[in-house]
Design a protein around this motif. Structure first.
Motif, PDB file in Angstrom:
ATOM      1  N   SER A 172       0.806  -1.216   0.000  1.00  0.00           N
ATOM      2  CA  SER A 172       0.000   0.000   0.000  1.00  0.00           C
ATOM      3  C   SER A 172       0.841   1.270   0.000  1.00  0.00           C
ATOM      4  CB  SER A 172      -0.930   0.006   1.215  1.00  0.00           C
ATOM      5  OG  SER A 172      -0.187   0.016   2.419  1.00  0.00           O
ATOM      6  N   LYS A 173       2.154   1.145   0.221  1.00  0.00           N
ATOM      7  CA  LYS A 173       3.025   2.321   0.225  1.00  0.00           C
ATOM      8  C   LYS A 173       3.683   2.570  -1.130  1.00  0.00           C
ATOM      9  CE  LYS A 173       4.151   2.313   5.172  1.00  0.00           C
ATOM     10  NZ  LYS A 173       5.243   2.243   6.174  1.00  0.00           N
ATOM     11  N   ALA A 174       3.343   1.771  -2.139  1.00  0.00           N
ATOM     12  CA  ALA A 174       3.986   1.926  -3.447  1.00  0.00           C
ATOM     13  C   ALA A 174       3.800   3.339  -3.983  1.00  0.00           C
ATOM     14  CB  ALA A 174       3.431   0.899  -4.434  1.00  0.00           C
ATOM     15  N   GLY A 175       2.595   3.895  -3.839  1.00  0.00           N
ATOM     16  CA  GLY A 175       2.306   5.199  -4.412  1.00  0.00           C
ATOM     17  C   GLY A 175       3.079   6.322  -3.767  1.00  0.00           C
ATOM     18  N   VAL A 176       3.053   6.383  -2.429  1.00  0.00           N
ATOM     19  CA  VAL A 176       3.715   7.507  -1.755  1.00  0.00           C
ATOM     20  C   VAL A 176       5.230   7.350  -1.791  1.00  0.00           C
ATOM     21  CG1 VAL A 176       3.672   6.586   0.618  1.00  0.00           C
ATOM     22  CG2 VAL A 176       3.542   9.070   0.209  1.00  0.00           C
ATOM     23  N   LEU A 177       5.733   6.118  -1.687  1.00  0.00           N
ATOM     24  CA  LEU A 177       7.187   5.923  -1.826  1.00  0.00           C
ATOM     25  C   LEU A 177       7.616   6.266  -3.249  1.00  0.00           C
ATOM     26  CD1 LEU A 177       7.819   2.620   0.172  1.00  0.00           C
ATOM     27  CD2 LEU A 177       8.583   4.925   0.783  1.00  0.00           C
ATOM     28  N   GLY A 178       6.783   5.937  -4.224  1.00  0.00           N
ATOM     29  CA  GLY A 178       7.100   6.317  -5.594  1.00  0.00           C
ATOM     30  C   GLY A 178       7.146   7.814  -5.789  1.00  0.00           C
ATOM     31  N   ALA A 179       6.221   8.524  -5.138  1.00  0.00           N
ATOM     32  CA  ALA A 179       6.244   9.983  -5.205  1.00  0.00           C
ATOM     33  C   ALA A 179       7.560  10.513  -4.659  1.00  0.00           C
ATOM     34  CB  ALA A 179       5.067  10.562  -4.426  1.00  0.00           C
ATOM     35  N   MET A 180       7.999   9.962  -3.530  1.00  0.00           N
ATOM     36  CA  MET A 180       9.284  10.370  -2.948  1.00  0.00           C
ATOM     37  C   MET A 180      10.436   9.997  -3.872  1.00  0.00           C
ATOM     38  SD  MET A 180       8.410   9.180   0.963  1.00  0.00           S
ATOM     39  CE  MET A 180       9.506  10.235   1.927  1.00  0.00           C
ATOM     40  N   GLY A 181      10.321   8.847  -4.523  1.00  0.00           N
ATOM     41  CA  GLY A 181      11.354   8.397  -5.439  1.00  0.00           C
ATOM     42  C   GLY A 181      11.521   9.296  -6.639  1.00  0.00           C
ATOM     43  N   LEU A 182      10.433   9.987  -7.047  1.00  0.00           N
ATOM     44  CA  LEU A 182      10.527  10.901  -8.185  1.00  0.00           C
ATOM     45  C   LEU A 182      11.598  11.971  -7.953  1.00  0.00           C
ATOM     46  CD1 LEU A 182       6.735  11.475  -8.980  1.00  0.00           C
ATOM     47  CD2 LEU A 182       8.385  10.234 -10.404  1.00  0.00           C
ATOM     48  N   THR A 183      11.697  12.463  -6.712  1.00  0.00           N
ATOM     49  CA  THR A 183      12.688  13.501  -6.431  1.00  0.00           C
ATOM     50  C   THR A 183      14.108  12.930  -6.502  1.00  0.00           C
ATOM     51  OG1 THR A 183      12.767  13.226  -4.012  1.00  0.00           O
ATOM     52  CG2 THR A 183      11.023  14.612  -4.911  1.00  0.00           C
TER      53      THR A 183
END
Length: 299
Positions: A284-295
């Motif tokens: 369930s953390k794929a989305g928010v961790l991915g958002a952080m990964g974008l930076t």
């Protein structure tokens, strides 16, 4: 490009979903210092809660990645970069999501689709590790796809809209479709709200032997075959609420093999299909961790 994100940078992430927002701050993937989920309501209320989350932390992050529902303007040189554009989400069309966050917090942002963000997260820390070309498809409130080529999301005229592929109907299926734009596209036939609208019960309440799952596997497998033939991904990750029904995976895999009929000669599509079409490793953390990964990837 030289990254401005240092190894010890404090990173913020916003998973801007059509149903809920998830905000986080920390050092991904393991040191998440604060995380909050709240419903997506009006832009004013939702963005207010987002700003409150970051402003109430002991310190602001050094940058924020935003992974949003769409359609959205993801081109940094565009005058409307950071906008949610022609979304069917009521009240959210032409919302300057990225601009509000960047201006109010005085921080650099990276802005992309929620599925591209999830793909980046899985590529960095999840079940996409070891690949260069990855496909992430989410099947939930809506359907969307993110594709990485050489580790970078595909952007073009706009961004891919894999949820709106047009597919042959399943035999005996006369449902008129749920998508307000296209009716019977993939999203219109297979998203979570389409399941509930069609059968009168939510996906999570449908028994595994319900005929609806056969229809669901039909549309998802055909979509995957089209995307395999177009993008040739090294791995496919299927996320979203509907795909929490784990019994769907074997049915989708077997149909993909059947549809391809031996045309694509790759062991991943025959003997290793169970490791080729898989659920997210980050849950369930794929989305928010991915958002952080974008930076991390793009600042």
């Amino acid at each position: 490009m030289i990254s401005i994100v240092k190894s010890d940078s404090l990173i913020g992430g916003i998973e801007a979903g059509g149903t809920k927002f998830v905000c986080a701050i920390g050092h991904p993937p393991n040191d998440i210092q604060a995380l909050e989920r709240f419903p997506t309501t009006t832009p004013e209320e939702t963005l207010g809660r987002t700003l409150d989350f970051f402003q109430n932390q002991p310190r602001l992050p050094d940058s924020i990645g935003i992974a949003t529902f769409g359609p959205a303007d993801v081109h940094p040189d565009s005058e409307t970069y950071g906008y949610i554009t022609s979304t069917p989400k009521p009240g959210w069309s032409n919302t300057d999501l990225g601009g509000v966050i960047s201006r109010e917090l005085q921080l650099p942002i990276v802005f992309d689709t929620d599925v591209n963000g999830a793909a980046v997260g899985e590529y960095l820390w999840g079940n996409g590790q070891g690949t260069k070309n990855l496909l992430y498809l989410t099947i939930g409130t809506g359907i969307g796809g993110g594709a990485l080529v050489n580790g970078k999301p595909i952007h073009g005229l706009v961004h891919p809209e894999m949820g709106h592929l047009f597919l042959p109907r399943a035999e005996g299926d006369d449902y008129e479709g749920y998508c307000p734009f296209h009716g019977t596209c993939l999203e219109g036939m297979a998203c979570g709200p389409a399941i509930e609208d069609r059968w009168g019960i939510p996906a999570k309440s449908m028994p595994p032997d319900h005929i609806g799952w056969s229809f669901e596997a039909h549309y998802i497998s055909l979509a995957l075959v089209n995307l395999i033939l177009t993008l040739s991904p090294e791995r496919i990750i299927l996320g979203g609420g509907v795909m929490q029904q784990m019994h769907l995976f074997p049915s989708i895999r077997s149909r993909v093999v059947s549809h391809l009929n031996g045309y694509v000669q790759a062991s991943e599509l025959t003997y290793e299909i169970d490791q080729y079409i898989i659920p997210p490793g980050l849950g369930s953390k794929a989305g928010v961790l991915g958002a952080m990964g974008l930076t991390i990837q793009f600042l």
